[in-house]
Motif scaffolding. Sequence first.
Motif, PDB file in Angstrom:
ATOM      1  N   LEU A   1       0.829  -1.205   0.000  1.00 48.72           N
ATOM      2  CA  LEU A   1       0.000   0.000   0.000  1.00 48.72           C
ATOM      3  C   LEU A   1       0.863   1.254   0.000  1.00 48.72           C
ATOM      4  N   VAL A   2       1.890   1.281   0.838  1.00 49.14           N
ATOM      5  CA  VAL A   2       2.782   2.448   0.916  1.00 49.14           C
ATOM      6  C   VAL A   2       3.465   2.687  -0.431  1.00 49.14           C
ATOM      7  N   LEU A   3       3.986   1.635  -1.048  1.00 47.09           N
ATOM      8  CA  LEU A   3       4.701   1.787  -2.317  1.00 47.09           C
ATOM      9  C   LEU A   3       3.752   2.224  -3.434  1.00 47.09           C
ATOM     10  N   ALA A   4       2.514   1.733  -3.391  1.00 48.54           N
ATOM     11  CA  ALA A   4       1.521   2.150  -4.395  1.00 48.54           C
ATOM     12  C   ALA A   4       1.248   3.642  -4.297  1.00 48.54           C
ATOM     13  N   MET A   5       1.256   4.169  -3.089  1.00 53.27           N
ATOM     14  CA  MET A   5       0.942   5.588  -2.875  1.00 53.27           C
ATOM     15  C   MET A   5       2.067   6.513  -3.340  1.00 53.27           C
ATOM     16  N   LEU A   6       3.244   5.958  -3.601  1.00 57.33           N
ATOM     17  CA  LEU A   6       4.373   6.777  -4.040  1.00 57.33           C
ATOM     18  C   LEU A   6       4.519   6.805  -5.560  1.00 57.33           C
ATOM     19  N   LYS A   7       3.593   6.182  -6.287  1.00 58.51           N
ATOM     20  CA  LYS A   7       3.619   6.186  -7.753  1.00 58.51           C
ATOM     21  C   LYS A   7       2.635   7.209  -8.291  1.00 58.51           C
ATOM     22  N   THR A   8       2.949   7.767  -9.457  1.00 55.85           N
ATOM     23  CA  THR A   8       1.974   8.627 -10.123  1.00 55.85           C
ATOM     24  C   THR A   8       0.801   7.758 -10.566  1.00 55.85           C
ATOM     25  N   PRO A   9      -0.374   8.343 -10.799  1.00 52.13           N
ATOM     26  CA  PRO A   9      -1.511   7.538 -11.248  1.00 52.13           C
ATOM     27  C   PRO A   9      -1.214   6.697 -12.480  1.00 52.13           C
ATOM     28  N   ALA A  10      -0.552   7.285 -13.482  1.00 48.43           N
ATOM     29  CA  ALA A  10      -0.267   6.546 -14.716  1.00 48.43           C
ATOM     30  C   ALA A  10       0.720   5.412 -14.470  1.00 48.43           C
ATOM     31  N   HIS A  11       1.750   5.643 -13.662  1.00 46.48           N
ATOM     32  CA  HIS A  11       2.713   4.584 -13.356  1.00 46.48           C
ATOM     33  C   HIS A  11       2.060   3.468 -12.541  1.00 46.48           C
ATOM     34  N   PHE A  12       1.182   3.843 -11.622  1.00 46.13           N
ATOM     35  CA  PHE A  12       0.502   2.825 -10.825  1.00 46.13           C
ATOM     36  C   PHE A  12      -0.409   1.983 -11.707  1.00 46.13           C
ATOM     37  N   ASP A  13      -1.195   2.627 -12.575  1.00 47.24           N
ATOM     38  CA  ASP A  13      -2.077   1.885 -13.477  1.00 47.24           C
ATOM     39  C   ASP A  13      -1.285   0.987 -14.412  1.00 47.24           C
ATOM     40  N   ALA A  14      -0.185   1.525 -14.952  1.00 52.03           N
ATOM     41  CA  ALA A  14       0.634   0.720 -15.867  1.00 52.03           C
ATOM     42  C   ALA A  14       1.205  -0.508 -15.155  1.00 52.03           C
ATOM     43  N   SER A  15       1.655  -0.334 -13.916  1.00 51.10           N
ATOM     44  CA  SER A  15       2.211  -1.472 -13.167  1.00 51.10           C
ATOM     45  C   SER A  15       1.135  -2.495 -12.827  1.00 51.10           C
ATOM     46  N   GLU A  16      -0.080  -2.032 -12.557  1.00 45.82           N
ATOM     47  CA  GLU A  16      -1.182  -2.948 -12.268  1.00 45.82           C
ATOM     48  C   GLU A  16      -1.598  -3.720 -13.520  1.00 45.82           C
ATOM     49  N   LEU A  17      -1.632  -3.037 -14.660  1.00 43.32           N
ATOM     50  CA  LEU A  17      -1.943  -3.721 -15.914  1.00 43.32           C
ATOM     51  C   LEU A  17      -0.861  -4.743 -16.249  1.00 43.32           C
ATOM     52  N   ARG A  18       0.380  -4.366 -16.020  1.00 41.58           N
ATOM     53  CA  ARG A  18       1.502  -5.287 -16.270  1.00 41.58           C
ATOM     54  C   ARG A  18       1.370  -6.549 -15.420  1.00 41.58           C
ATOM     55  N   GLU A  19       1.074  -6.368 -14.143  1.00 39.38           N
ATOM     56  CA  GLU A  19       0.911  -7.520 -13.249  1.00 39.38           C
ATOM     57  C   GLU A  19      -0.295  -8.354 -13.650  1.00 39.38           C
ATOM     58  N   ALA A  20      -1.373  -7.710 -14.087  1.00 40.36           N
ATOM     59  CA  ALA A  20      -2.585  -8.430 -14.500  1.00 40.36           C
ATOM     60  C   ALA A  20      -2.325  -9.292 -15.726  1.00 40.36           C
ATOM     61  N   ILE A  21      -1.396  -8.843 -16.582  1.00 42.24           N
ATOM     62  CA  ILE A  21      -1.089  -9.575 -17.808  1.00 42.24           C
ATOM     63  C   ILE A  21       0.034 -10.592 -17.594  1.00 42.24           C
ATOM     64  N   ALA A  22       1.096 -10.159 -16.933  1.00 37.79           N
ATOM     65  CA  ALA A  22       2.302 -10.985 -16.845  1.00 37.79           C
ATOM     66  C   ALA A  22       2.353 -11.854 -15.593  1.00 37.79           C
ATOM     67  N   GLY A  23       1.469 -11.602 -14.636  1.00 39.78           N
ATOM     68  CA  GLY A  23       1.489 -12.383 -13.403  1.00 39.78           C
ATOM     69  C   GLY A  23       0.986 -13.804 -13.605  1.00 39.78           C
ATOM     70  N   ALA A  24       0.829 -14.521 -12.515  1.00 41.84           N
ATOM     71  CA  ALA A  24       0.328 -15.899 -12.585  1.00 41.84           C
ATOM     72  C   ALA A  24      -1.134 -15.863 -13.010  1.00 41.84           C
ATOM     73  N   GLY A  25      -1.399 -16.248 -14.248  1.00 41.42           N
ATOM     74  CA  GLY A  25      -2.760 -16.145 -14.763  1.00 41.42           C
ATOM     75  C   GLY A  25      -3.086 -14.708 -15.109  1.00 41.42           C
ATOM     76  N   THR A  26      -4.103 -14.502 -15.888  1.00 40.92           N
ATOM     77  CA  THR A  26      -4.496 -13.150 -16.291  1.00 40.92           C
ATOM     78  C   THR A  26      -5.627 -12.657 -15.396  1.00 40.92           C
ATOM     79  N   ASP A  27      -5.446 -11.457 -14.851  1.00 42.94           N
ATOM     80  CA  ASP A  27      -6.495 -10.845 -14.029  1.00 42.94           C
ATOM     81  C   ASP A  27      -7.379 -10.000 -14.950  1.00 42.94           C
ATOM     82  N   GLU A  28      -8.339 -10.669 -15.590  1.00 40.37           N
ATOM     83  CA  GLU A  28      -9.191  -9.983 -16.566  1.00 40.37           C
ATOM     84  C   GLU A  28      -9.990  -8.842 -15.936  1.00 40.37           C
ATOM     85  N   ALA A  29     -10.428  -9.039 -14.688  1.00 39.33           N
ATOM     86  CA  ALA A  29     -11.239  -8.010 -14.017  1.00 39.33           C
ATOM     87  C   ALA A  29     -10.441  -6.731 -13.803  1.00 39.33           C
TER      88      ALA A  29
END
Length: 464
Positions: free
Chosen positions: A224-252
């Motif tokens: 949570l702390v590290l998420a709060m230190l990212k700009t909105p665009a960087h946070f969204d991009a990192s979340e999309l990256r994890e949703a795609i490249a992580g274990a399984g795809t987080d379609e939601a």
Amino acid sequence: MSYPGYPPAGGSYPYQQAPEGYPPQPGAYPPQGGFYPPQPGAYPPGAGYPPQAGGYPAAPGGGFPPQAGGYPGAYPNMPPAGQSGGWSGQPGFGAPGGGMPQGYPGVPAPGQQPMPGYPGAPNPTVPGYGGGVPTGPTAPVAPTVNKGFRGSIKDFPGADPLRDVEVLRKAMKGFGTDENAIIELLGTRSNKQRVPLKAAYKTTYGKDLVSDLKSELKGDFEDLVLAMLKTPAHFDASELREAIAGAGTDEACLIEILSSRSNAEIQEINRVYKAEYGKSLEDAISGDTSGHFRRLLISLSQGNRDEKETVDMSLAKQEAQKLYAAGENKVGTDESQFNAILCARSKPHLRQVFHEYQQMCGKDIEKSICSEMSGNVESGMVAVVKCIKNTAAYFAERLHKAMQGVGTKDRTLIRIMVSRSEVDMLDIRQEYLRLYGKSLYTAISGDTSGDYKKLLLKLCGGSD
């Protein structure tokens, strides 16, 4: 950024007409009697009107002004209007000279013939887009518009990054960590005040703030702390990256971000994603999804949705009929017709389309989608519809599901609480209370614990 009374309610344009009338442009015609439009005899206007190329007015930093449901404030590094990356720079998207976009992508200006082959292009006899605003009994039920700033986190008056990093350094130095000091500081600073702390920390102490926090914190609180230190665009991009490249795809997660962000935000996410991960977001989506779900995500990831507030009643009726013909009134389903309408049209226009659909066939559009589609494309289309109908209610439901049942979906909880804390958290709290009969604050308190809970409750902002 958080300004009093900003972002504007309902995605309206952040411009208030001054009492004395329309502000004159340099070299423009003199206003007649202080009113706009000019009185007879004052037109045609002189040189200098309409406003300069690039759209009016330009947001700070050259980016497009945020729309309802997006992050407040212009994104950093957005290209100036009239260059690639924004609306005004795209062929066919703006008026000559870079004015405001006319209609949704690919639709001709009033008086021109539709482009051949465009799905759902209106007949030339149909009134042009923006032919009227729904009124009276035909108007759909739109979400409640709450004016003014609707976030729970605002700029902290007089915040100084050099003093703030001194507090953080003291909290992590020596034996043990003062988590409460970290919570109090980060939980009272806006995103634009938190992000510069990384540079200030390195300048002051020659050390990396993120690395130091990682060595001192752990678990969900650290995330949570590290998420709060990212700009909105960087946070969204990192979340999309994890949703795609992580274990399984987080379609939601993919659908949540791409269906709720404004055009300017999505275009900035695309830029950051390419810079951070070396490939385009579209390529990443294409490689990890398939079929009509892939087409839905790629359409949303373009950031080209029409964002005007006006509604063409005649076109809304036509498109409601097209959706009915593509689903309920057809053997099989033409998903591409749903895709073309749901991903290109403005939110106010689509709310009217959904209303017309309900009036026409006596069935809610969501139920039709559920009966006609299945799997990821069904859940994706339904999520888009929910987000368009009422963005705050959509996020309230997402939060409820994240905390419901055995285990908490902490990644979803963190993402929504951080990304909406300066946008519409007060509206989400209202919708949560209305839908589930208890406050979001109470739900978070009962489902989380420790320092993680304390910082989440700071983002929540209070109980209802």
